[in-house]
Design an enzyme around this catalytic site. Sequence first.
Site, PDB file in Angstrom:
ATOM      1  CB  CYS A 106      32.766  46.014  43.767  1.00  0.00           C
ATOM      2  SG  CYS A 106      30.767  45.927  43.856  1.00  0.00           S
ATOM      3  CG  HIS A 209      32.768  42.316  40.554  1.00  0.00           C
ATOM      4  ND1 HIS A 209      33.491  42.064  41.769  1.00  0.00           N
ATOM      5  CD2 HIS A 209      31.591  42.951  40.869  1.00  0.00           C
ATOM      6  CE1 HIS A 209      32.730  42.738  42.773  1.00  0.00           C
ATOM      7  NE2 HIS A 209      31.322  42.975  42.368  1.00  0.00           N
ATOM      8  CD  GLU A 211      36.711  40.815  40.692  1.00  0.00           C
ATOM      9  OE1 GLU A 211      36.983  41.757  40.233  1.00  0.00           O
ATOM     10  OE2 GLU A 211      35.517  40.611  41.583  1.00  0.00           O
TER      11      GLU A 211
END
Length: 235
Positions: A106, A209, A211
């Site tokens: 990001c 993202h 994660e």
Amino acid sequence: MTVIGISANWDMKSGRLNIPRDYVDAVLQAGALPVLLPATENEDQLRAMIDLVGGMIFPGGEDLDPSLFGEEVHPKCGEIVPARDSLELKLFALLMEAKKPYLAICRGIQMVNVALKGTLYQDLEAQYGSDINHARFDAGADIIHHVSVESGSLMAALTGGGSLPVNSRHHQAIKGLATALKASAWAEDGLIEAVEHRDGYPGLGIQWHPENLAKKDPRMQALFDWLVREAARQA
Ligand code: MN
């Protein structure tokens, strides 16, 4: 054990350094030790951080200062934290010097592109125009659009390539791609969503993202597993 440094988020309102737990969990799942790297401008301490880690994650966060890529601040540009920019640009330069691997997520992909002399859209809605609303900050980890992965890229090797469902919580993105980088995934509207190095340097920039998706989508965990494998080779 392999150590992965994570550059801290600077919460200017509360005065806290923090990191969303999903980054930490993805590194733990990959079998490494995540370490939150603090804010300092001291060169010796920055070098000590890079000595300590096998690799780095540059996470999400505030907007980069547009003066770093030669532009005035657009009215739609978000909060900027020049001290964080300065710290991360120094850390990134030291990491590259040490030839250690990174994931830049990001804000991270944006920082890497600017560090390597690329430019950014300061606000996609104002400056890009698309049927996709990339700035779904309200949607958490929900899938917002797909990215198509360049065949033959590192991203394709790690995820299996093709079309990947991703979340989207960014209002900025790469405009002029740094010459050292090549795009390895694009959204349906042509926006660059992932980059890697032309010369094979072990670094991956990712606009979404992963994660937040890693627990449910092994293709996203695979990106963290790759970072840890590359970092382990540094030991
Ligand atoms: Mn997006």
